[in-house]
Design a protein around this motif. Sequence first.
Motif, mmCIF file in Angstrom:
data_model
loop_
_atom_site.group_PDB
_atom_site.id
_atom_site.type_symbol
_atom_site.label_atom_id
_atom_site.label_comp_id
_atom_site.label_asym_id
_atom_site.label_seq_id
_atom_site.Cartn_x
_atom_site.Cartn_y
_atom_site.Cartn_z
ATOM 1 N N GLY A 87 -143.831 -60.469 -11.109
ATOM 2 C CA GLY A 87 -143.127 -59.218 -10.801
ATOM 3 C C GLY A 87 -144.059 -58.077 -10.445
ATOM 4 N N ALA A 88 -145.369 -58.330 -10.489
ATOM 5 C CA ALA A 88 -146.330 -57.256 -10.195
ATOM 6 C C ALA A 88 -146.301 -56.870 -8.712
ATOM 7 C CB ALA A 88 -147.738 -57.711 -10.569
ATOM 8 N N ILE A 89 -145.903 -57.827 -7.865
ATOM 9 C CA ILE A 89 -145.896 -57.564 -6.415
ATOM 10 C C ILE A 89 -144.460 -57.395 -5.955
ATOM 11 C CG2 ILE A 89 -146.435 -58.553 -4.150
ATOM 12 C CD1 ILE A 89 -148.764 -60.035 -5.490
ATOM 13 N N GLN A 90 -144.215 -56.340 -5.191
ATOM 14 C CA GLN A 90 -142.890 -56.084 -4.629
ATOM 15 C C GLN A 90 -142.583 -57.131 -3.552
ATOM 16 O OE1 GLN A 90 -140.919 -53.437 -5.606
ATOM 17 N NE2 GLN A 90 -139.290 -54.098 -4.212
ATOM 18 N N ARG A 91 -141.402 -57.732 -3.627
ATOM 19 C CA ARG A 91 -140.995 -58.645 -2.551
ATOM 20 C C ARG A 91 -140.710 -57.871 -1.281
ATOM 21 N NH1 ARG A 91 -136.153 -62.355 -4.670
ATOM 22 N NH2 ARG A 91 -135.974 -62.733 -2.440
ATOM 23 N N ALA A 92 -141.088 -58.450 -0.125
ATOM 24 C CA ALA A 92 -140.712 -57.832 1.151
ATOM 25 C C ALA A 92 -139.191 -57.873 1.284
ATOM 26 C CB ALA A 92 -141.365 -58.603 2.301
ATOM 27 N N SER A 93 -138.639 -56.820 1.889
ATOM 28 C CA SER A 93 -137.183 -56.745 2.032
ATOM 29 C C SER A 93 -136.671 -57.883 2.914
ATOM 30 C CB SER A 93 -136.773 -55.408 2.627
ATOM 31 O OG SER A 93 -137.327 -55.291 3.922
ATOM 32 N N ASP A 108 -137.746 -60.938 2.735
ATOM 33 C CA ASP A 108 -137.961 -62.220 2.060
ATOM 34 C C ASP A 108 -136.609 -62.825 1.684
ATOM 35 O OD1 ASP A 108 -139.326 -64.300 0.986
ATOM 36 O OD2 ASP A 108 -140.150 -63.187 -0.718
ATOM 37 N N GLN A 145 -151.200 -62.255 -9.970
ATOM 38 C CA GLN A 145 -150.060 -61.376 -9.713
ATOM 39 C C GLN A 145 -149.139 -62.013 -8.692
ATOM 40 O OE1 GLN A 145 -151.721 -57.564 -8.562
ATOM 41 N NE2 GLN A 145 -151.714 -56.910 -10.723
ATOM 42 N N THR A 146 -147.854 -62.010 -8.982
ATOM 43 C CA THR A 146 -146.884 -62.585 -8.047
ATOM 44 C C THR A 146 -145.675 -61.654 -7.954
ATOM 45 O OG1 THR A 146 -145.541 -63.788 -9.675
ATOM 46 C CG2 THR A 146 -147.520 -64.905 -8.859
ATOM 47 N N SER A 147 -144.779 -61.969 -7.021
ATOM 48 C CA SER A 147 -143.492 -61.274 -6.958
ATOM 49 C C SER A 147 -142.625 -61.748 -8.126
ATOM 50 C CB SER A 147 -142.799 -61.582 -5.637
ATOM 51 O OG SER A 147 -142.323 -62.916 -5.646
ATOM 52 N N ASP A 148 -141.370 -61.286 -8.169
ATOM 53 C CA ASP A 148 -140.489 -61.695 -9.283
ATOM 54 C C ASP A 148 -140.207 -63.198 -9.267
ATOM 55 O OD1 ASP A 148 -138.554 -62.083 -7.304
ATOM 56 O OD2 ASP A 148 -137.547 -60.181 -7.716
#
Lengths: 308, 308
Positions: A256-262, A264, A193-196
Motif C-alpha cells: 500500500g506504500a505505492i499509489q496505484r495508477a488510476s 490500473d 514497497q508495493t501498491s495495495d
Amino acid sequence: MTPRVLVTGAAGTVGRCAVAQLIDAGWDVHATCRAEPPDLGPVTWHHGDLLVPGAAAQVVQAAQPSHVLHLAWHMAVGSWQTAGADENLAWVGASAELARTLNELGGERFVAAGSCTEYDWNNERFDEDSPRRPASFYGRCKAITHDLLTAYGTEADLSVAWGRIFFLHGPHENPRRLVPAVITALLKSEEAQTSDGLQVRDYLHADDVASAYLCLLDRPEAVGAFNIASGHATTLRHMIEHIGATIGRSDLLDIGAIQRASTDTDRVVGDHERLAELGWAPGHTLESGLDATIDWWRDNLDPQEPRS
Amino acid sequence: MTPRVLVTGAAGTVGRCAVAQLIDAGWDVHATCRAEPPDLGPVTWHHGDLLVPGAAAQVVQAAQPSHVLHLAWHMAVGSWQTAGADENLAWVGASAELARTLNELGGERFVAAGSCTEYDWNNERFDEDSPRRPASFYGRCKAITHDLLTAYGTEADLSVAWGRIFFLHGPHENPRRLVPAVITALLKSEEAQTSDGLQVRDYLHADDVASAYLCLLDRPEAVGAFNIASGHATTLRHMIEHIGATIGRSDLLDIGAIQRASTDTDRVVGDHERLAELGWAPGHTLESGLDATIDWWRDNLDPQEPRS
C-alpha cells in the motif's frame, strides 16, 4: 527425421524455458537472440537483430526450420507497455517476414507469442473470442499481427497458432517487474514497497508458458488464438504475501506504500479451455511456481548489484 | 522551400495522374516503380522492387521527402483480388517500413491507398465508419495496414491519411478490366461480351482519384480514413451502354452473355462527405470521365495487339 525448430527471442524468460524443454523433447533447436547467446546446451545460434531489414528472412533461410516459435519482440526496460512506436511497428513487419519465409521454404508450423493486452480490459475475464481493444500501441501491434498472421495462414495454407500470454514470472525476468522486485528486495533484506495489491491477475510460471508453446508446436491442426493462462484468479497481494512468508521476511513488506495508477485495471483473468482441450495443463500451482522462482533468485542473486 | 513528395507505384493508373498533377502544382516529385520508369516529365526516379527486404527504407532515405504518397501494391494480372498471399503480406510490412522511415527522417505527412474492399459488402453504401469485413486477403491486408498505420501515426505523431479507392478507370489501366475491355473491343470493331451489368457501383476517373490524394497531401490536419468515391450510384450496364453510344458501336455489345459470379455483390457505393469537407470534388461527371477514358484509348490503342 528430427524436427527442427527456430526459436526467436530465445534468451528471454519464456525463450530459455522453451529451449530447455525442446532439447529435452528431442527437437533440433536453432535460436536467435540480439545479445551474446547464453549457454543453453545443444543449440545452433543465429546471432543478430531481427529488426534490421532483411534479417528475419535471412535467419529463416539460414536455419531451414520446419517449425518456428516466434517469441521475440521489443521490450523496453521496466515495461513492454512503453516500448517505442518504431520498434513495435517494425516487429509487425519482422513477424510477417518470418512467417512468409517459413512458408516459402516449405515449413510446416508457425507459433507466435500474443498478449492479453490485445483484449478490451473493460472486461475482466477473457476467452479467445472476447472483444479486443488494446489500450497500448504494443497491444495494438500484437492484435494486428494476430490478424495478419492468422489470415495469412488460411490464405497460404500455413499452420499458424497464436499463444496469448497473460502474466508470468520466472528465471531471468527483468528485476524491475513486480515478482522479482519483491523477491530480490526481501532476499537482500531490503524493504519492498508495493501498491495495495488488490488487483486480480492470472499468473503462470514461465515453464508453464513454455510448455503451452511446446503443446502448440506439436499440434499443427490447432490454429488461431490460444490463451496461455492459469485460469486461476489471484490478487497481487496474495502473491506478495506468499513471497514474504516463504522467504520469512514478511516484516519487510510495505503493502500500500505505492499509489496505484488510476488506469490500473482491477481484474484480468484468462480462460484456457482451448489449450486444455489440446492436453495442456500447468505443472505448477500458483504457490509452487512462486517457490520455484524464489529458489532461482536465491541461487542467482548477485550480492554486488544494488537494487535499482 | 518546394515540398518534396515521394510517390510509390507512380507508373500505375492513379500514380501517373497524381505525378502530373503534383508537377503542375509545383511539388518536387520523387517516384518509384518496378519496371522501366515511364516519361512523366521532371521526376526523380528511384527504380526497384519495394518488396526486396530493406528496399522501402532505402528509397525513403535516398529521396528524403517531406511527404509520401504510397500507392504501390501488388496487382495480379486481371484482378488484384487474386494476388498472391506472400505479396499481399509483404506489402503490409513494406508500407509500415515506408512510414517508419519517413518518421525517423523527420517527414511530415504519409498518405496511402486503401480500398473499398476493406468494408463488409453485405452492406451497400459505405462511409468511413462502416463495418469492415474484407472478403479477400487483399482487402484484409489493406484493412490491417490501415489499422497499423493510423495507430502508428497517433503513437509516433506522424500525420497519416488513408484514401480508400472505390472503382476507377483511366489511362494505362489493365486492358482486361471492364471499362478498357469494352472500350478497346468496340474501337477494334470486336464484340464485347459482358454480364447483365445490373451491379451498382461507384466509379471515378483516375484524375479525380489523384486529385483526392493531392487534397489529402495538402491537408496534414486531416488524419485517418477517407473514401475516394463519387458518391454517385451507377449500374455497370449504364456505363457499358454509354461507351457503346459514344463510340457508335452499340451493335457490338452483348450484354448478359457472361454469367455473373454468385459472389458478385449487387451494390457498392461510397459516401465522400469527409473528403468533400476538405474541399475536394470530382472534376468529371460519370459521362465526361468515361468520354475522357475513351479518348485516351482511341489515341493509345495499339492496332497490332490482339485483344487477350
